[in-house]
Design a protein around this motif. Structure first.
Motif, PDB file in Angstrom:
ATOM      1  N   LYS A 270       0.816  -1.221   0.000  1.00  0.00           N
ATOM      2  CA  LYS A 270       0.000   0.000   0.000  1.00  0.00           C
ATOM      3  C   LYS A 270       0.854   1.278   0.000  1.00  0.00           C
ATOM      4  CE  LYS A 270      -2.018  -1.214   3.812  1.00  0.00           C
ATOM      5  NZ  LYS A 270      -1.295  -2.496   3.960  1.00  0.00           N
ATOM      6  N   THR A 271       1.814   1.329   0.929  1.00  0.00           N
ATOM      7  CA  THR A 271       2.608   2.558   1.070  1.00  0.00           C
ATOM      8  C   THR A 271       3.447   2.792  -0.188  1.00  0.00           C
ATOM      9  OG1 THR A 271       2.614   2.191   3.438  1.00  0.00           O
ATOM     10  CG2 THR A 271       4.233   3.755   2.609  1.00  0.00           C
ATOM     11  N   THR A 272       4.056   1.720  -0.689  1.00  0.00           N
ATOM     12  CA  THR A 272       4.872   1.808  -1.914  1.00  0.00           C
ATOM     13  C   THR A 272       4.019   2.351  -3.063  1.00  0.00           C
ATOM     14  OG1 THR A 272       6.043  -0.184  -1.185  1.00  0.00           O
ATOM     15  CG2 THR A 272       6.268   0.412  -3.515  1.00  0.00           C
TER      16      THR A 272
ATOM     17  N   LYS B 283       2.226  -9.154  -8.259  1.00  0.00           N
ATOM     18  CA  LYS B 283       3.059  -8.875  -9.438  1.00  0.00           C
ATOM     19  C   LYS B 283       4.223  -7.945  -9.063  1.00  0.00           C
ATOM     20  CE  LYS B 283      -0.503  -7.597 -12.257  1.00  0.00           C
ATOM     21  NZ  LYS B 283      -1.212  -7.313 -13.518  1.00  0.00           N
TER      22      LYS B 283
HETATM   23  P1  ADP Z   1       2.218  -2.011   3.204  1.00  0.00           P
HETATM   24  O1  ADP Z   1       2.167  -0.506   3.229  1.00  0.00           O
HETATM   25  O2  ADP Z   1       1.021  -2.614   2.520  1.00  0.00           O
HETATM   26  O3  ADP Z   1       2.439  -2.640   4.552  1.00  0.00           O
HETATM   27  P2  ADP Z   1       4.782  -1.641   1.861  1.00  0.00           P
HETATM   28  O4  ADP Z   1       4.518  -0.762   0.682  1.00  0.00           O
HETATM   29  O5  ADP Z   1       5.378  -0.987   3.080  1.00  0.00           O
HETATM   30  O6  ADP Z   1       3.456  -2.441   2.279  1.00  0.00           O
HETATM   31  O7  ADP Z   1       5.702  -2.837   1.363  1.00  0.00           O
HETATM   32  C1  ADP Z   1       6.180  -3.848   2.271  1.00  0.00           C
HETATM   33  C2  ADP Z   1       7.514  -4.412   1.724  1.00  0.00           C
HETATM   34  O8  ADP Z   1       7.266  -5.140   0.518  1.00  0.00           O
HETATM   35  C3  ADP Z   1       8.530  -3.318   1.357  1.00  0.00           C
HETATM   36  O9  ADP Z   1       9.812  -3.806   1.652  1.00  0.00           O
HETATM   37  C4  ADP Z   1       8.340  -3.139  -0.149  1.00  0.00           C
HETATM   38  O10 ADP Z   1       9.526  -2.706  -0.784  1.00  0.00           O
HETATM   39  C5  ADP Z   1       7.992  -4.578  -0.574  1.00  0.00           C
HETATM   40  N1  ADP Z   1       7.086  -4.616  -1.748  1.00  0.00           N
HETATM   41  C6  ADP Z   1       6.044  -3.782  -2.016  1.00  0.00           C
HETATM   42  N2  ADP Z   1       5.433  -4.157  -3.162  1.00  0.00           N
HETATM   43  C7  ADP Z   1       6.072  -5.258  -3.617  1.00  0.00           C
HETATM   44  C8  ADP Z   1       5.904  -6.120  -4.773  1.00  0.00           C
HETATM   45  N3  ADP Z   1       4.932  -5.905  -5.652  1.00  0.00           N
HETATM   46  N4  ADP Z   1       6.750  -7.147  -4.913  1.00  0.00           N
HETATM   47  C9  ADP Z   1       7.732  -7.378  -3.998  1.00  0.00           C
HETATM   48  N5  ADP Z   1       7.963  -6.610  -2.905  1.00  0.00           N
HETATM   49  C10 ADP Z   1       7.131  -5.567  -2.705  1.00  0.00           C
END
Ligand code: ADP
Ligand code: FDM
Length: 212
Positions: free
Chosen positions: A19-21, A182
């Motif tokens: 989500k954050t990414t 993905k």
């Molecule tokens: P959330 O906000 O949903 O908890 P984050 O965006 O913080 O998730 O991502 C959690 C971890 O997974 C981070 O280390 C990020 O770099 C990694 N990540 C995010 N999207 C993907 C993806 N599509 N494939 C592999 N790793 C991912």
């Protein structure tokens, strides 16, 4: 100033779904294409209510389950005026978690039903689009271990996922399920596609009221 309102776009999903990414990438892409956009996240831990929530999540403080649920909701309501102002000024607001997380997490606790959990958020600005980033618990586990915060256990997250599935059956909300297993860039392209059409549709519609 733009004469069209911005859209309210929400990203939901379990822990480590991305989500954050994806919120950051979406806002950057919209800004790059000349569309004003800003990110917000819930809980917003910077307000006085948010600080209380933060101490609960970090397990520094115990709060009764109903009380913390209402604080999460109050944290959204206190930011409604600034959220609405941005949208009315033409800014698309991209939100990292919203009332759906509120209802899914509390209703995953013993003795809580989804309807009670939704009630305090009835009437919030209704998102024009809610994207649910779907990953299996096994894929999420590959993205790192759970931290120390409350709710970060695989058993609890599994129940949360089931509650999200129930919430997604509601046709009054514009849900899109995104395959978040993905590659980051491929997920981003799906998200951009849905967002651009939501931004166009929102321009000719008033902001709705959630669950009303
Ligand atoms: P959330 O906000 O949903 O908890 P984050 O965006 O913080 O998730 O991502 C959690 C971890 O997974 C981070 O280390 C990020 O770099 C990694 N990540 C995010 N999207 C993907 C993806 N599509 N494939 C592999 N790793 C991912
Ligand atoms: N959470 C989040 C809730 O229990 N209720 C809510 O209304 C919201 C918005 O707080 F475990 C939970 C979900 C998650 C935690 O974590 C917030 P992040 O890492 O800041 O998203």
């Amino acid at each position: 100033m733009s004469c069209h309102r911005g859209a309210l776009i929400v990203l939901e999903g379990v822990d480590k779904a991305g989500k954050t990414t994806q919120c950051k990438k979406l806002v950057a892409a919209l800004q790059h294409s000349g569309r004003p956009a800003e990110v917000m996240r819930f809980p917003d831990r910077t307000t006085s209510i948010g600080l209380l929530i933060n101490s609960y999540l970090q397990k520094d403080r115990e709060l009764e389950d109903h009380a913390i649920h209402l604080l999460f909701s109050a944290n959204r309501w206190e930011l409604v005026p600034s959220m609405k102002k941005k949208i009315e000024q033409g800014v698309t607001v991209v939100v990292d978690r919203y009332a759906f997380s509120g209802a899914a997490f509390t209703s995953a606790k013993q003795g809580f039903c989804l309807d009670w959990c939704k009630t305090p958020d009835v009437g919030l600005p209704k998102p024009d689009l809610v994207m649910f980033l779907k990953v299996s618990p096994a894929e999420a586990a590959l993205r790192g271990q759970f931290g120390e915060e409350r709710y970060e256990t695989s058993v609890f997250q599994k129940t949360v996922q089931q509650r999200f599935e129930q919430l997604m059956k509601d046709p009054s909300v514009n849900w899109k399920v995104i395959d978040a297993s993905k590659q980051i860039q491929d997920v981003h392209e799906d998200i951009i596609g849905h967002s651009l059409s939501a931004i166009t549709t929102a321009q000719s519609q008033p902001i709705g009221e959630l669950w009303k």
